[in-house]
Design a protein around this motif. Sequence first.
Motif, PDB file in Angstrom:
ATOM      1  N   LYS A 281      42.357  27.659  40.657  1.00 17.52           N
ATOM      2  CA  LYS A 281      42.453  28.890  39.881  1.00 17.52           C
ATOM      3  C   LYS A 281      41.248  29.776  40.196  1.00 17.52           C
ATOM      4  O   LYS A 281      40.125  29.290  40.233  1.00 17.52           O
ATOM      5  CB  LYS A 281      42.506  28.591  38.386  1.00 17.52           C
ATOM      6  CG  LYS A 281      43.749  27.817  37.958  1.00 17.52           C
ATOM      7  CD  LYS A 281      43.772  27.593  36.459  1.00 17.52           C
ATOM      8  CE  LYS A 281      44.954  26.736  36.024  1.00 17.52           C
ATOM      9  NZ  LYS A 281      46.239  27.393  36.291  1.00 17.52           N
ATOM     10  N   ARG A 282      41.489  31.060  40.391  1.00 14.58           N
ATOM     11  CA  ARG A 282      40.422  31.995  40.743  1.00 14.58           C
ATOM     12  C   ARG A 282      40.351  33.082  39.676  1.00 14.58           C
ATOM     13  O   ARG A 282      41.344  33.780  39.433  1.00 14.58           O
ATOM     14  CB  ARG A 282      40.681  32.617  42.123  1.00 14.58           C
ATOM     15  CG  ARG A 282      40.829  31.586  43.222  1.00 14.58           C
ATOM     16  CD  ARG A 282      41.373  32.209  44.505  1.00 14.58           C
ATOM     17  NE  ARG A 282      41.730  31.174  45.479  1.00 14.58           N
ATOM     18  CZ  ARG A 282      40.935  30.708  46.420  1.00 14.58           C
ATOM     19  NH1 ARG A 282      39.710  31.217  46.537  1.00 14.58           N
ATOM     20  NH2 ARG A 282      41.332  29.769  47.255  1.00 14.58           N
ATOM     21  N   LYS A 283      39.192  33.234  39.069  1.00 14.85           N
ATOM     22  CA  LYS A 283      39.000  34.239  38.028  1.00 14.85           C
ATOM     23  C   LYS A 283      38.972  35.638  38.639  1.00 14.85           C
ATOM     24  O   LYS A 283      38.385  35.846  39.701  1.00 14.85           O
ATOM     25  CB  LYS A 283      37.685  33.988  37.280  1.00 14.85           C
ATOM     26  CG  LYS A 283      37.757  32.899  36.233  1.00 14.85           C
ATOM     27  CD  LYS A 283      38.550  33.359  35.010  1.00 14.85           C
ATOM     28  CE  LYS A 283      38.552  32.310  33.909  1.00 14.85           C
ATOM     29  NZ  LYS A 283      39.395  32.746  32.768  1.00 14.85           N
ATOM     30  N   ILE A 284      39.607  36.579  37.963  1.00 14.47           N
ATOM     31  CA  ILE A 284      39.571  37.972  38.398  1.00 14.47           C
ATOM     32  C   ILE A 284      39.300  38.876  37.194  1.00 14.47           C
ATOM     33  O   ILE A 284      39.655  38.547  36.067  1.00 14.47           O
ATOM     34  CB  ILE A 284      40.896  38.414  39.082  1.00 14.47           C
ATOM     35  CG1 ILE A 284      42.098  38.109  38.181  1.00 14.47           C
ATOM     36  CG2 ILE A 284      41.053  37.775  40.444  1.00 14.47           C
ATOM     37  CD1 ILE A 284      43.391  38.704  38.686  1.00 14.47           C
ATOM     38  N   ASP A 285      38.667  40.001  37.462  1.00 12.50           N
ATOM     39  CA  ASP A 285      38.365  40.996  36.429  1.00 12.50           C
ATOM     40  C   ASP A 285      38.976  42.320  36.875  1.00 12.50           C
ATOM     41  O   ASP A 285      38.416  43.013  37.731  1.00 12.50           O
ATOM     42  CB  ASP A 285      36.853  41.128  36.252  1.00 12.50           C
ATOM     43  CG  ASP A 285      36.476  42.298  35.349  1.00 12.50           C
ATOM     44  OD1 ASP A 285      37.295  42.650  34.479  1.00 12.50           O
ATOM     45  OD2 ASP A 285      35.391  42.867  35.547  1.00 12.50           O
ATOM     46  N   ILE A 286      40.143  42.641  36.353  1.00 10.12           N
ATOM     47  CA  ILE A 286      40.837  43.853  36.778  1.00 10.12           C
ATOM     48  C   ILE A 286      41.425  44.598  35.586  1.00 10.12           C
ATOM     49  O   ILE A 286      41.667  44.026  34.533  1.00 10.12           O
ATOM     50  CB  ILE A 286      41.989  43.556  37.772  1.00 10.12           C
ATOM     51  CG1 ILE A 286      42.990  42.577  37.152  1.00 10.12           C
ATOM     52  CG2 ILE A 286      41.474  43.032  39.093  1.00 10.12           C
ATOM     53  CD1 ILE A 286      44.244  42.421  37.958  1.00 10.12           C
ATOM     54  N   ARG A 287      41.649  45.892  35.777  1.00 10.14           N
ATOM     55  CA  ARG A 287      42.444  46.711  34.850  1.00 10.14           C
ATOM     56  C   ARG A 287      43.828  46.850  35.481  1.00 10.14           C
ATOM     57  O   ARG A 287      43.951  47.209  36.647  1.00 10.14           O
ATOM     58  CB  ARG A 287      41.774  48.067  34.648  1.00 10.14           C
ATOM     59  CG  ARG A 287      42.684  49.283  34.578  1.00 10.14           C
ATOM     60  CD  ARG A 287      43.376  49.484  33.236  1.00 10.14           C
ATOM     61  NE  ARG A 287      42.505  49.926  32.196  1.00 10.14           N
ATOM     62  CZ  ARG A 287      42.153  51.190  31.987  1.00 10.14           C
ATOM     63  NH1 ARG A 287      42.575  52.141  32.800  1.00 10.14           N
ATOM     64  NH2 ARG A 287      41.371  51.501  30.989  1.00 10.14           N
ATOM     65  N   THR A 288      44.876  46.555  34.715  1.00 10.75           N
ATOM     66  CA  THR A 288      46.247  46.633  35.221  1.00 10.75           C
ATOM     67  C   THR A 288      46.908  47.921  34.737  1.00 10.75           C
ATOM     68  O   THR A 288      46.933  48.197  33.534  1.00 10.75           O
ATOM     69  CB  THR A 288      47.074  45.419  34.771  1.00 10.75           C
ATOM     70  OG1 THR A 288      46.431  44.221  35.214  1.00 10.75           O
ATOM     71  CG2 THR A 288      48.476  45.479  35.354  1.00 10.75           C
ATOM     72  N   ILE A 289      47.437  48.682  35.696  1.00 10.38           N
ATOM     73  CA  ILE A 289      48.197  49.897  35.404  1.00 10.38           C
ATOM     74  C   ILE A 289      49.573  49.730  36.040  1.00 10.38           C
ATOM     75  O   ILE A 289      49.662  49.379  37.220  1.00 10.38           O
ATOM     76  CB  ILE A 289      47.509  51.156  35.966  1.00 10.38           C
ATOM     77  CG1 ILE A 289      46.069  51.252  35.470  1.00 10.38           C
ATOM     78  CG2 ILE A 289      48.282  52.413  35.597  1.00 10.38           C
ATOM     79  CD1 ILE A 289      45.261  52.365  36.136  1.00 10.38           C
ATOM     80  N   THR A 290      50.621  49.939  35.277  1.00  7.21           N
ATOM     81  CA  THR A 290      51.971  49.803  35.817  1.00  7.21           C
ATOM     82  C   THR A 290      52.721  51.118  35.651  1.00  7.21           C
ATOM     83  O   THR A 290      52.327  51.989  34.867  1.00  7.21           O
ATOM     84  CB  THR A 290      52.755  48.685  35.109  1.00  7.21           C
ATOM     85  OG1 THR A 290      52.931  49.030  33.726  1.00  7.21           O
ATOM     86  CG2 THR A 290      52.018  47.360  35.211  1.00  7.21           C
ATOM     87  N   ALA A 291      53.812  51.242  36.398  1.00 13.87           N
ATOM     88  CA  ALA A 291      54.643  52.444  36.294  1.00 13.87           C
ATOM     89  C   ALA A 291      56.095  52.069  36.537  1.00 13.87           C
ATOM     90  O   ALA A 291      56.394  51.121  37.278  1.00 13.87           O
ATOM     91  CB  ALA A 291      54.195  53.498  37.309  1.00 13.87           C
ATOM     92  N   THR A 292      56.977  52.794  35.915  1.00 14.13           N
ATOM     93  CA  THR A 292      58.406  52.572  36.106  1.00 14.13           C
ATOM     94  C   THR A 292      59.185  53.834  35.755  1.00 14.13           C
ATOM     95  O   THR A 292      58.757  54.631  34.922  1.00 14.13           O
ATOM     96  CB  THR A 292      58.907  51.401  35.235  1.00 14.13           C
ATOM     97  OG1 THR A 292      60.297  51.184  35.493  1.00 14.13           O
ATOM     98  CG2 THR A 292      58.711  51.693  33.754  1.00 14.13           C
ATOM     99  N   HIS A 293      60.337  53.990  36.423  1.00 15.56           N
ATOM    100  CA  HIS A 293      61.262  55.067  36.050  1.00 15.56           C
ATOM    101  C   HIS A 293      62.429  54.495  35.252  1.00 15.56           C
ATOM    102  O   HIS A 293      63.302  55.226  34.800  1.00 15.56           O
ATOM    103  CB  HIS A 293      61.794  55.768  37.303  1.00 15.56           C
ATOM    104  CG  HIS A 293      62.754  54.938  38.100  1.00 15.56           C
ATOM    105  ND1 HIS A 293      62.349  53.948  38.939  1.00 15.56           N
ATOM    106  CD2 HIS A 293      64.108  54.936  38.147  1.00 15.56           C
ATOM    107  CE1 HIS A 293      63.398  53.370  39.501  1.00 15.56           C
ATOM    108  NE2 HIS A 293      64.485  53.945  39.035  1.00 15.56           N
TER     109      HIS A 293
END
Length: 471
Positions: A281-293
């Motif tokens: 397992k690898r730790k990550i520090d991210i902000r998630t932005i998603t988009a959809t129509h």
Amino acid sequence: MNEQTHDLWDIRFVNRIIAAMADGVFTMDDKGRISSWNRSMERISGYSANDALGQTCQLLQCSRCFGKACPAGIEKCGIMETGASEAKECQIRHKDGHDISVIKNASVVKDEEGRVVGVVETVTDMTELNQARQQADEAALRLGELHRLDNIIGKSRAMQQVFSAIKAAAASDATIMIQGESGTGKELVAGAIHFNSERKGAPMVTVNCSALSETLLESELFGHMKGAYTGAVRDRVGRFEQADGGSIFLDEIGELTPFIQVKLLRVLQEGEIERVGDSKKRKIDIRTITATHRDLHAMMREGQFREDLYYRLKVFPIFLPPLRERREDIPLLVSHFLRRMNKKTGKRIGNLSQTAMRMFMDYAWPGNVRELENAIEHAFVLCDRSTIEPLDLPVEIRRAEVCATTPVTAAPAAGGRKKLTKEALLELLAASDWNKAEAARRAGLSRTAIWKYMKKWDIPLQRQEEKENTP
């Protein structure tokens, strides 16, 4: 081979290695005079071996030796006392007079009895690396400029709400879901959020979830280990790891398969990923932005999208209105794209004629802002005047204008043609699930004509329950 011959061969072999090195290498005797100078030193400094041999290293006018400018001689520079200097980035003066960025390192060489016999120095040319750094900085600057808030055009009330939402999203680290039709500028909004946030110095990684199969998307997002599957010939870092410290933008999130939905949910819940074929397992520090129509809420009700993932993604929703619902922004967008195309092409087209602008204002813009931009680009190809005329516009815009001026009647029925009334239009809209294009097809009219009649009879563009549920 006797010992003397063997030693001579060793010296020649070492000299060939030094001559072939990409880094500059030179040696000095115990008096500080240059005793050897390889080809890379000739290339980096501009001084030939004949120029350098017998000179002191002051020839290079190094900007920083032991924390100070190059001294007058080896006895003052400190190398004899310390035995070595740490690798440092500094500048040396080229024979032509310009400065070169290098990494320079020096070490004292001693014989078997511990006596100093000289000094060896290595010089690594940083020119190409610094150019790459500069290009990367300039690219990041251009990217930041592209995603400034003032590149999202609009003065309408709907767009002012979008601007407020972007600023609020940028000030937080919440997961963002951007909803809107194709061509409304979802990626531009995602970029504006990232580049106006505290994460702007870190990467923003974009992935189109509809562009890859499930297997390829899994590897793209999470990475894989060598041998994880056929064709995995080396370890690969996934896009989540690439975005560590920054933001990841997942476009067309509604296209995820159930398997990828589960893996994405784990990332959001645990803040860690596993590469394909790896148990680590690898730790990550991210902000998630998603988009959809797509209507993810409806997909969730129908079991096509996980409910737990839906609510994880929709922490802070932003809705982008279609262009047909903010027509007052069309003149602003036209001016913006005219300036951009004039700069790109060198033309001097000032505006649209009144007729062409009216056609723009009346058109339904199913492709939204992207379609408007493409229409301006199309017009620039044809227009050789200072004003864009209707004949310069794409055929679908001109055709819609013709359709909108034809007599408005309902689709043929058993009893002949029937005039469209407000009640008939409401029935058509209800039967078409409030899809204006479908209602227009059933009525035998253009979408623009349907829109005009809705406006004339004060029929809302959305059903009342849709308005209430709009974020």
